[in-house]
Scaffold this active site. Structure first.
Site, PDB file in Angstrom:
ATOM      1  N   PRO A 184       0.815  -1.226   0.000  1.00 35.30           N
ATOM      2  CA  PRO A 184       0.000   0.000   0.000  1.00 35.30           C
ATOM      3  C   PRO A 184       0.844   1.269   0.000  1.00 35.30           C
ATOM      4  O   PRO A 184       1.883   1.353   0.670  1.00 35.30           O
ATOM      5  CB  PRO A 184      -0.823  -0.129   1.281  1.00 35.30           C
ATOM      6  CG  PRO A 184      -0.933  -1.597   1.501  1.00 35.30           C
ATOM      7  CD  PRO A 184       0.395  -2.163   1.052  1.00 35.30           C
ATOM      8  N   CYS A 185       0.339   2.271  -0.725  1.00 35.13           N
ATOM      9  CA  CYS A 185       1.126   3.483  -0.950  1.00 35.13           C
ATOM     10  C   CYS A 185       0.670   4.670  -0.109  1.00 35.13           C
ATOM     11  O   CYS A 185       1.377   5.675  -0.023  1.00 35.13           O
ATOM     12  CB  CYS A 185       1.036   3.871  -2.423  1.00 35.13           C
ATOM     13  SG  CYS A 185      -0.627   4.375  -2.960  1.00 35.13           S
ATOM     14  N   GLN A 186      -0.499   4.586   0.520  1.00 35.14           N
ATOM     15  CA  GLN A 186      -1.106   5.793   1.085  1.00 35.14           C
ATOM     16  C   GLN A 186      -0.187   6.561   2.022  1.00 35.14           C
ATOM     17  O   GLN A 186      -0.133   7.795   1.992  1.00 35.14           O
ATOM     18  CB  GLN A 186      -2.402   5.435   1.827  1.00 35.14           C
ATOM     19  CG  GLN A 186      -3.515   4.940   0.929  1.00 35.14           C
ATOM     20  CD  GLN A 186      -3.491   3.442   0.733  1.00 35.14           C
ATOM     21  OE1 GLN A 186      -2.467   2.791   0.948  1.00 35.14           O
ATOM     22  NE2 GLN A 186      -4.604   2.869   0.339  1.00 35.14           N
TER      23      GLN A 186
END
Length: 382
Positions: free
Chosen positions: A73-75
């Site tokens: 995940p990049c958030q």
């Protein structure tokens, strides 16, 4: 036939990019809705496990995979995120993922290759400390590694720069033609070079500059992917389009007027953003681009970040939300790919994925040569 484990699999776009010459032994994603799409497209053969990566045990993974792919995940690493970095709840899932990798190595099942994908904000998160932490995990686990920044716009009409890190186990021979003694354009950007200069000396000793060819010129434009009669997203009424245009600044309005004079059908991409007006007050603006590519697809938490398109054909101007089939095309997915019927679910699935032709390019020019899937002569020719 080479095999792989796919973590943070989403709808299986890495799998799509690797192609039918690869065998998926195991896949994992936390999101059960994405899991349904994964199975709708790749079958229910049992390789997918839906659940928290923290709960994945090494005994869950069958066989010995040649490749482990992890689009974590990049958030928390995104420039638009909260800045938590690898300490964040979502991007921090990198660590339990890597714990599985370490367990594989300790059991004598080390994958030959580990590929990571994330936003380019990874390079600067926490002043480069998060990038350094990832680099050190490669080294401490016995892998040489390199990184590339690849914009999907080289392959599809979408601006989507992403960081790809590819590690190779120390026991795998790397053909010299796959490496460069120094950074090369366009994949070793200035941002990447600065980030590498900032990592620890130990991490630098095992860093590689991958050498892959620039793809041939892309012939597809954003306008080529647009549907005339999309499913589920009606064209705006004339008044709705006028209201959208009224939200544009003078500069963006000038872009629309220039498109009207172009003498050909032009498609622009619009995002709504909050800006300060001439009086310093916050106002919502519609910002448009007409450079034949779409803006980067994002994963909307609400409706504000969904992309709108504007189609200009002479004096005729129309607008509407981008369709989910169009978002899939922008990710390089074929029209045979089964999308969720719900708009937001489909947008989330596609916007949260990895561009398929980028994965294919990496597979063709790095992953498969590392596994001996091309002749030495072809490698030298590359």
């Amino acid at each position: 036939m080479p095999s792989f484990y796919e973590f943070f699999a989403g709808g299986g776009m890495a799998r799509a990019g690797l192609g039918g010459g690869w065998t998926c032994l195991f896949a994992n994603d936390f999101d059960h809705k994405k899991g349904l799409s994964y199975q709708a497209n790749w079958g229910t053969g049992g390789e997918l496990r839906v659940g928290d990566v923290n709960d994945v045990r090494v005994e869950d993974l069958p066989g010995v995979a040649d490749l482990v792919w992890g689009s974590f995940p990049c958030q928390d690493l995104s420039l638009a995120g909260g800045g938590a970095g690898l300490k964040g709840e979502r991007s921090g899932t990198f660590y339990p993922f890597w714990h599985v990798v370490r367990e594989l190595v300790s059991e004598g099942r080390a994958p030959k290759i580990i590929a990571l994908e994330n936003v380019i904000g990874t390079l600067t998160s926490h002043g480069g400390q998060d990038f350094d932490a990832i680099c050190r995990t490669f080294v401490e686990t016995g892998y040489r590694y390199g990184a590339l920044v690849i914009n999907a716009s080289l392959f599809v009409p979408q601006s989507r720069p992403r960081l790809f890190m590819i590690g190779v186990h120390k026991d795998v021979e790397i053909h010299p033609s796959l490496l460069s003694p120094e950074p090369l354009d366009p994949f070793h950007t200035n941002g990447l070079k600065r980030a590498v200069q900032g990592i620890s000396k130990k991490a630098q000793t095992q860093f590689l500059w991958w050498n892959i060819p620039t793809p041939s010129h892309r012939h597809t434009t954003f306008a080529d992917l647009i549907e005339e009669a999309p499913t589920g997203v009606p064209w705006h009424t004339a008044s709705e389009t006028e209201r959208l245009i009224s939200m544009m600044s003078a500069t963006n309005l000038a872009k629309v007027n220039a498109a009207k004079r172009a003498g050909r059908r032009m498609v622009g991409a619009i995002y709504r953003r909050t800006r300060l007006d001439e009086n310093g007050a916050k106002v919502q603006r519609a910002e448009v681009r007409f450079d034949d590519i779409a803006g980067c697809l994002r994963t909307p938490a609400g409706g504000s970040s969904r992309q709108t398109i504007i189609v200009v054909d002479g004096r005729k101007v129309r607008s509407r939300l981008i369709s989910t089939r169009e978002t899939a095309r922008l990710m390089g997915l074929g029209d045979h790919y089964k999308l969720p019927k719900n708009y937001n679910e489909a947008y989330h699935l596609t916007g949260d994925g990895v561009a398929v032709p980028v994965v294919r390019h990496l597979a063709q020019h790095i992953l498969e040569p590392l596994l001996g899937m091309v002749s030495e002569g072809k490698q030298e020719a590359a």
